[in-house]
Structures are given as structure tokens and as C-alpha cells.
Scaffold this active site. Structure first.
Site, PDB file in Angstrom:
ATOM      1  N   PHE A 132       0.806  -1.231   0.000  1.00 14.49           N
ATOM      2  CA  PHE A 132       0.000   0.000   0.000  1.00 14.49           C
ATOM      3  C   PHE A 132       0.832   1.272   0.000  1.00 14.49           C
ATOM      4  O   PHE A 132       0.329   2.347  -0.310  1.00 14.49           O
ATOM      5  CB  PHE A 132      -0.949   0.015   1.217  1.00 14.49           C
ATOM      6  CG  PHE A 132      -0.282   0.378   2.509  1.00 14.49           C
ATOM      7  CD1 PHE A 132      -0.017   1.708   2.828  1.00 14.49           C
ATOM      8  CD2 PHE A 132       0.101  -0.599   3.431  1.00 14.49           C
ATOM      9  CE1 PHE A 132       0.607   2.056   4.028  1.00 14.49           C
ATOM     10  CE2 PHE A 132       0.727  -0.264   4.626  1.00 14.49           C
ATOM     11  CZ  PHE A 132       0.984   1.062   4.909  1.00 14.49           C
ATOM     12  N   LYS A 142      -1.464  -7.132  -9.457  1.00  8.10           N
ATOM     13  CA  LYS A 142      -2.446  -7.185  -8.366  1.00  8.10           C
ATOM     14  C   LYS A 142      -1.932  -6.233  -7.278  1.00  8.10           C
ATOM     15  O   LYS A 142      -1.151  -6.621  -6.413  1.00  8.10           O
ATOM     16  CB  LYS A 142      -2.558  -8.628  -7.834  1.00  8.10           C
ATOM     17  CG  LYS A 142      -3.855  -8.984  -7.132  1.00  8.10           C
ATOM     18  CD  LYS A 142      -4.186  -8.167  -5.901  1.00  8.10           C
ATOM     19  CE  LYS A 142      -3.292  -8.476  -4.717  1.00  8.10           C
ATOM     20  NZ  LYS A 142      -3.499  -7.469  -3.612  1.00  8.10           N
ATOM     21  N   GLU A 189      -5.012  -3.827  -2.130  1.00 12.43           N
ATOM     22  CA  GLU A 189      -6.450  -3.550  -2.125  1.00 12.43           C
ATOM     23  C   GLU A 189      -6.768  -2.274  -1.343  1.00 12.43           C
ATOM     24  O   GLU A 189      -7.869  -1.737  -1.443  1.00 12.43           O
ATOM     25  CB  GLU A 189      -7.213  -4.750  -1.549  1.00 12.43           C
ATOM     26  CG  GLU A 189      -6.926  -5.103  -0.089  1.00 12.43           C
ATOM     27  CD  GLU A 189      -5.628  -5.886   0.138  1.00 12.43           C
ATOM     28  OE1 GLU A 189      -4.748  -5.896  -0.753  1.00 12.43           O
ATOM     29  OE2 GLU A 189      -5.508  -6.478   1.223  1.00 12.43           O
ATOM     30  N   SER A 204       5.117  -7.159   3.312  1.00 13.86           N
ATOM     31  CA  SER A 204       5.664  -7.467   4.636  1.00 13.86           C
ATOM     32  C   SER A 204       6.441  -8.789   4.610  1.00 13.86           C
ATOM     33  O   SER A 204       6.209  -9.640   3.740  1.00 13.86           O
ATOM     34  CB  SER A 204       4.516  -7.544   5.643  1.00 13.86           C
ATOM     35  OG  SER A 204       3.588  -8.522   5.212  1.00 13.86           O
ATOM     36  N   CYS A 224       9.567   1.343   3.651  1.00 11.66           N
ATOM     37  CA  CYS A 224      10.466   0.239   4.011  1.00 11.66           C
ATOM     38  C   CYS A 224      11.883   0.747   4.220  1.00 11.66           C
ATOM     39  O   CYS A 224      12.721   0.029   4.731  1.00 11.66           O
ATOM     40  CB  CYS A 224      10.434  -0.842   2.946  1.00 11.66           C
ATOM     41  SG  CYS A 224      11.162  -0.291   1.412  1.00 11.66           S
ATOM     42  N   GLU A 274       8.927  -4.630  13.124  1.00 18.31           N
ATOM     43  CA  GLU A 274       8.656  -3.521  12.203  1.00 18.31           C
ATOM     44  C   GLU A 274       7.343  -2.869  12.636  1.00 18.31           C
ATOM     45  O   GLU A 274       6.318  -3.546  12.743  1.00 18.31           O
ATOM     46  CB  GLU A 274       8.522  -4.019  10.757  1.00 18.31           C
ATOM     47  CG  GLU A 274       8.248  -2.882   9.793  1.00 18.31           C
ATOM     48  CD  GLU A 274       8.091  -3.328   8.341  1.00 18.31           C
ATOM     49  OE1 GLU A 274       7.445  -4.356   8.085  1.00 18.31           O
ATOM     50  OE2 GLU A 274       8.613  -2.621   7.455  1.00 18.31           O
TER      51      GLU A 274
HETATM   52  P1  NAD Z   1       1.296  -6.757   2.950  1.00 17.82           P
HETATM   53  O1  NAD Z   1       2.333  -7.814   3.027  1.00 17.82           O
HETATM   54  O2  NAD Z   1       0.194  -6.764   3.928  1.00 17.82           O
HETATM   55  O3  NAD Z   1       0.602  -6.759   1.500  1.00 17.82           O
HETATM   56  C1  NAD Z   1       1.359  -6.746   0.314  1.00 17.82           C
HETATM   57  C2  NAD Z   1       0.569  -7.429  -0.790  1.00 17.82           C
HETATM   58  O4  NAD Z   1       0.360  -8.796  -0.425  1.00 17.82           O
HETATM   59  C3  NAD Z   1      -0.806  -6.828  -1.041  1.00 17.82           C
HETATM   60  O5  NAD Z   1      -1.034  -6.796  -2.422  1.00 17.82           O
HETATM   61  C4  NAD Z   1      -1.748  -7.782  -0.323  1.00 17.82           C
HETATM   62  O6  NAD Z   1      -3.004  -7.864  -0.954  1.00 17.82           O
HETATM   63  C5  NAD Z   1      -1.031  -9.116  -0.420  1.00 17.82           C
HETATM   64  N1  NAD Z   1      -1.266  -9.987   0.741  1.00 17.82           N
HETATM   65  C6  NAD Z   1      -1.441  -9.597   2.022  1.00 17.82           C
HETATM   66  N2  NAD Z   1      -1.591 -10.675   2.820  1.00 17.82           N
HETATM   67  C7  NAD Z   1      -1.500 -11.757   2.036  1.00 17.82           C
HETATM   68  C8  NAD Z   1      -1.571 -13.162   2.278  1.00 17.82           C
HETATM   69  N3  NAD Z   1      -1.761 -13.653   3.503  1.00 17.82           N
HETATM   70  N4  NAD Z   1      -1.429 -14.004   1.239  1.00 17.82           N
HETATM   71  C9  NAD Z   1      -1.231 -13.530  -0.001  1.00 17.82           C
HETATM   72  N5  NAD Z   1      -1.168 -12.208  -0.301  1.00 17.82           N
HETATM   73  C10 NAD Z   1      -1.293 -11.329   0.708  1.00 17.82           C
HETATM   74  O7  NAD Z   1       2.087  -5.354   2.982  1.00 17.82           O
HETATM   75  P2  NAD Z   1       1.476  -3.894   3.091  1.00 17.82           P
HETATM   76  O8  NAD Z   1       0.935  -3.690   4.462  1.00 17.82           O
HETATM   77  O9  NAD Z   1       0.626  -3.587   1.930  1.00 17.82           O
HETATM   78  O10 NAD Z   1       2.819  -3.020   2.902  1.00 17.82           O
HETATM   79  C11 NAD Z   1       3.679  -2.722   3.958  1.00 17.82           C
HETATM   80  C12 NAD Z   1       4.836  -3.697   4.039  1.00 17.82           C
HETATM   81  O11 NAD Z   1       5.540  -3.703   2.795  1.00 17.82           O
HETATM   82  C13 NAD Z   1       5.862  -3.307   5.086  1.00 17.82           C
HETATM   83  O12 NAD Z   1       6.270  -4.471   5.749  1.00 17.82           O
HETATM   84  C14 NAD Z   1       6.991  -2.720   4.267  1.00 17.82           C
HETATM   85  O13 NAD Z   1       8.260  -2.781   4.884  1.00 17.82           O
HETATM   86  C15 NAD Z   1       6.941  -3.560   3.041  1.00 17.82           C
HETATM   87  N6  NAD Z   1       7.580  -2.907   1.907  1.00 17.82           N
HETATM   88  C16 NAD Z   1       8.788  -3.376   1.516  1.00 17.82           C
HETATM   89  C17 NAD Z   1       9.451  -2.768   0.477  1.00 17.82           C
HETATM   90  C18 NAD Z   1      10.793  -3.268   0.048  1.00 17.82           C
HETATM   91  O14 NAD Z   1      11.275  -2.792  -0.968  1.00 17.82           O
HETATM   92  N7  NAD Z   1      11.423  -4.190   0.749  1.00 17.82           N
HETATM   93  C19 NAD Z   1       8.872  -1.671  -0.186  1.00 17.82           C
HETATM   94  C20 NAD Z   1       7.611  -1.229   0.230  1.00 17.82           C
HETATM   95  C21 NAD Z   1       6.976  -1.860   1.286  1.00 17.82           C
END
Ligand code: NAD
Length: 487
Positions: free
Chosen positions: A156, A180, A183, A233, A288, A387
Site C-alpha cells: 500500500f 495485483k 487492495e 511485509s 520500508c 517492524e
Molecule cells: P502486505 O504484506 O500486507 O501486502 C502486500 C501485498 O500482499 C498486497 O497486495 C496484499 O493484498 C497481499 N497480501 C497480504 N496478505 C496476504 C496473504 N496472507 N497471502 C497472499 N497475499 C497477501 O504489505 P502492506 O501492508 O501492503 O505493505 C507494507 C509492508 O511492505 C511493510 O512491511 C513494508 O516494509 C513492506 N515494503 C517493503 C518494500 C521493500 O522494498 N522491501 C517496499 C515497500 C513496502
């Protein structure tokens, strides 16, 4: 396309070059975090939707891979022109659904456009190697070929930029793509894809669906999907990596972070404080690359914290679309409560709050939490280990640079770090000994430009080829070695 706050629309899928408003799917509201108002409803793709998007992408791949790379990038040149033209439109939508300040959104959109610019260089980037006479009368060359349908699953916090770490590179290499996005923020990627459509991308080359775990699982298991790029994450990154790799797919999965900022006593304190403010509280800590643990070395703590606390208390928190606001809200009410829970825990576990963000509640209805600084945080405390992904900075004081390096290297994460110093020796020693993939020297957010890799380590990255830069070209292509002899 974008709903106004009085009339809520359903966000569309984009499959085979056409916008679709699916009916009968689970709907989830998309909110403006600054006001709590519902902007739109996002439909969750079913397994059948995913299958249709992937099959469409596969059909398109059979034609797109035959288009010369010099012609493929013409679409991206036109896309860049449109992104430049509508950059403020994209930034406004981004602030509206994500909450970051409008200046921050504009900066993200600039980064997004840079990804497209670099991908426009694909005719040079994709070149192989060749050597004549590897044996008598035999020549050898390598070529790079596209791999097929690639998938992007994105978080997000950077809905404009992160999808661009993926699809412009994949498409320029001759692949097709299913995106994808998160959401929570589907409107920014929707506007980005509208512009790609307007740039003349052939139908099916990029497809956009929305949703959650059901859609992701269907993508990970689909036999026509060849590569998966994920950013999110750490627990989900690990799951994506293991699941997609077990299906024989190529995967890059970028995870979460816990980034340390080291401050030596010889640092330029006023400039260091500005850099720390940007790193820890920019985008409300939802980056991140955000600094999350501040590590003053030796005598640095006194002068550093005095200035930092004063500056933090002066930060203007509010609706990011308003002029002069320096920090916006958190993305959702759930996430805001989660981050506030970490502040409660920090107090309960004995850390000293120098600034308590719970006291700052601008704007009724929004998901606000002010910046928080905890002093005397110890390694066992939850706020030192997990985190938080919010505007919470934990101060862990150490005596020497060696202590700082040991502290950083004990972390299971290895995304980013920074050292603030006027000593080249300290900077060199820290940057070579820390087990972290992206290092800032007097730079608070060490964000690599599009032509370098986004190089997280340890639990911040699962895979081997990183996002963007030359790694992206290697990730989205297969190498072939051709030996030739002519009689
Ligand atoms: P998230 O892991 O909750 O979601 C990321 C994506 O995965 C979304 O599209 C979501 O729909 C999907 N998703 C969520 N839960 C899932 C599951 N159980 N099974 C399959 N798909 C699933 O992350 P977020 O809250 O949207 O973003 C924040 C996180 O992203 C933080 O941990 C941040 O550090 C990380 N991030 C990392 C980088 C990097 O370059 N390393 C960059 C940006 C964000």
C-alpha cells in the site's frame, strides 16, 4: 474513473485492454485516511478472474514477444510523456487514498517516471555477449529472451512507484504482465494503467486485477505464470517465495524492515536532525526505508536528542493534501490502531517517551497519530525488534561504533541503514561491515535510483535478483547460449 467522496464507484479490472466492473464479488471500501471518507469500493478477484487475466496475458505474450524491442519501448516513451503530463493528477489521487503529503506524492511520481525512463533503454540493456572463434570456426553468443506471463503483487505504501519496479521492465523485455496491487490503494495503479492504455499498449500485455489472498494464491499456482515479483511485509514475502518457488516459478520477494540510523559525535547535528526527521517521520514512517531505530554513539545523544525532540514537536501533522502539512495520517484505521498499540507497548515495557504521538490528534475522522520518540529502548523490547511501519522512533544508545555495528548485525532485517558522521574512516568502516543491503552516508533514506538495484538483505528480501536496475533485466529474461559453425 475516480469516485468523488459523495458518489462511491466500484474500481474496475483491466483485462485484455478493456475496463470491467465486476459484479457479485466481495467489495472492500477504499478510504481517504485524512478524513475517513469512503472513496470507492474495490472488488476482490476470484480464481476464475485470475485465470482469465493470466490466459489473456499468455495469448498476448505469443504476439508481444515477436514485436522488436525498439518498437516495444515506443509505447513506454509515449507512456512517459503522458505520466509527465498527468503527474499532478496521479499525485493527487495518491495523497487522497494513501495519506502521504502532496509533496511526497509528487516525489514518488517522479521516481515512478524514472523507472519508465530506464526501461526505455531496453534495446541496450537486453544485449547479450558474443565471442568469435571460441574454437576453430565456431562463434558463441548469448541472447536474452522474455519468459512469459509475469505477475506483480504490491504493497500500500508506494502504489505509484512499486508497480513500476516491475511492469515497465517486464514489458520492455517482451513479457506480459498481471498486476495485483494493494487492495487498500487501488486508485493510483488504476490511473497509472489508464495512462498506459492511452499510450497504446496492445490489449492483454498488461492486465490489472484487485483483491487479496484468494487472488494472490491463484496467481502463485497458475501454470501459465512464469515469474512472480512481490513487495510487502516479511511474513507474506516468505510465503510468496516458498509457494511460488515450489511451483517452479522464478520469484523476487521484497519484505519488511527495521532500519537503524547511526549518529557519531562528529556528525553535523542540525543537518543530521533534518535527515532523521525525513527518514523516521516522512510518509508517517510508512516506508520500508524509514529509520526506525536511532543509535547515538558515545556523546552524540545529548546534542542530538535536544535538537531532534524540539524539531519533532514542531512538525505539522494533518491532511497531506493541505499546504504546509509535513506529516499525514496512517493508511487505515486498523493500521493506526496497530501503531498506537506499539506506542502503548513501548510505555508498558519501560521505554521513556520523549515525544508521545498519542497526544496529537488533528482532524476528526482521520487516522492520525503524531510522531513518537522513545529513549532508553533496549534490545528485548518489542519496539526494538518488530517492524512498526509508523512514525515511531526508538533510541538505543551505544558507546562505540563497534557496538553500533553489532547491534545492527543482530537484527534479522537488512533493508537499509545510515550513518551520520564527518569521518570518512567511520563511514567506510560502517558501510563495509554492516550486514544491510542499502547504506546511506549522511543520507537518511538510501533509496537507489531506477538504474541501481533495490538491494535488501536477510529477512528484507527473498530471492537473488533484486528489483529494478540491471537485476530487473536478468529477472525478466532467460539467457540462451548459441554456438554456431558454418560449413
Ligand atoms: P502486505 O504484506 O500486507 O501486502 C502486500 C501485498 O500482499 C498486497 O497486495 C496484499 O493484498 C497481499 N497480501 C497480504 N496478505 C496476504 C496473504 N496472507 N497471502 C497472499 N497475499 C497477501 O504489505 P502492506 O501492508 O501492503 O505493505 C507494507 C509492508 O511492505 C511493510 O512491511 C513494508 O516494509 C513492506 N515494503 C517493503 C518494500 C521493500 O522494498 N522491501 C517496499 C515497500 C513496502
Amino acid at each position: 474513473m475516480i469516485a468523488t467522496e459523495s458518489k462511491v464507484e466500484t474500481v474496475s479490472f483491466y483485462i485484455n485492454g478493456a475496463w470491467e466492473k465486476p459484479t457479485g464479488r466481495t467489495l472492500q471500501p477504499v478510504t481517504n485516511p485524512a478524513t475517513g471518507a469512503v472513496l470507492a469500493d474495490v472488488p476482490y478477484a476470484s480464481e476464475a478472474d485470475v485465470d482469465r487475466a493470466v490466459r489473456t496475458a499468455h495469448e498476448a505474450f505469443l504476439k508481444w514477444r515477436e514485436v522488436p524491442v525498439v518498437d516495444r519501448v515506443q509505447v513506454l516513451y509515449r507512456y512517459k510523456t503522458l505520466l509527465d503530463k498527468y503527474s499532478d493528477d496521479v499525485a493527487r489521487i495518491l495523497t487522497q487514498e494513501n495519506g502521504k503529503t502532496i509533496d511526497d506524492s509528487r516525489a514518488e511520481v517522479r521516481r515512478m517516471i524514472q523507472m519508465v525512463e530506464v526501461a526505455c533503454g531496453m534495446p541496450s540493456l537486453m544485449m547479450g555477449d558474443s565471442l568469435n572463434d571460441v574454437a576453430a570456426g565456431i562463434d558463441c553468443k548469448t541472447i536474452r529472451q522474455p519468459i512469459g506471463v509475469c505477475v506483480g503483487i504490491t504493497p500500500f505504501n508506494f502504489p505509484a512507484m512499486v508497480p513500476m519496479w516491475m511492469h515497465p521492465f517486464a514489458i520492455a523485455c517482451g513479457n506480459t504482465f498481471v498486476l495485483k496491487p494493494s487492495e487498500k490503494v487501488p486508485l493510483t495503479p488504476t490511473r497509472s494503467v489508464e495512462l498506459l492504455h492511452d499510450a497504446g499498449l496492445p490489449a492483454g500485455v498488461l492486465n490489472l486485477i484487485h483483491g487479496g489472498k484468494e487472488a494472490v494464491d491463484a496467481l502463485l499456482r497458475h501454470p501459465l505464470v512464469k515469474a512472480v515479483s512481490f513487495v510487502g511485509s516479511t511474513p507474506v514475502a516468505k510465503y510468496i517465495y516458498a509457494t511460488a518457488a515450489a511451483q517452479g516459478k522464478r520469484v523476487q520477494a521484497l519484505g519488511g524492515a527495521k532500519n537503524h540510523l547511526i549518529v557519531m559525535p562528529d556528525a553535523d547535528m542540525p543537518k543530521t536532525v533534518e535527515a532523521i526527521i525525513g527518514s523516521a517521520f516522512g510518509a508517517a514512517g510508512e516506508r520500508c526505508l524509514a529509520g526506525s531505530v536511532l543509535v547515538p554513539v558515545g556523546d552524540a545523544a545529548g546534542p542530538l536528542l535536544e535538537l531532534l525532540v524540539k524539531r519533532t514537536k514542531s512538525l505539522t501533522v494533518g491532511d497531506g493534501s493541505q499546504h504546509g502539512v509535513e506529516m499525514g495520517p496512517l493508511v487505515t484505521s486498523d493500521h493506526c490502531r496497530k501503531v498506537e498499540g506499539y506506542v502503548d507497548k513501548g510505555v508498558a515495557e519501560g521505554a521513556t517517551p520523549l515525544v508521545d504521538g498519542r497526544d496529537s490528534k488533528p482532524g476528526a475522522g482521520g487516522f492520525f497519530l503524531g510522531p513518537t520518540i522513545f529513549d532508553h529502548v533496549t534490545s528485548e523490547m518489542t519496539i526494538a525488534r518488530e517492524e512498526i511501519f509508523g512514525p515511531v522512533l526508538s533510541v538505543m544508545r551505544v558507546e562505540t561504533l563497534d557496538d553500533a555495528i553489532n547491534l545492527v548485525n543482530r537484527s534479522p532485517f537488512g533493508n537499509a541503514t545510515a550513518i551520520f558522521t564527518s569521518s570518512g574512516k567511520s563511514a567506510r568502516e560502517y558501510s563495509s561491515r554492516c550486514e544491510v543491503g542499502m547504506v546511506g552516508i549522511n543520507v537518511g533514506v538510501a533509496a537507489p535510483m531506477a538504474f541501481f538495484p533495490f538491494a535488501g538483505w536477510k529477512n528484507s528480501f527473498f530471492g537473488d535478483l533484486h528489483a529494478h536496475g540491471k537485476d530487473a533485466v536478468a529477472f525478466y529474461t532467460e539467457q540462451k547460449v548459441i554456438m554456431s559453425r558454418w560449413f
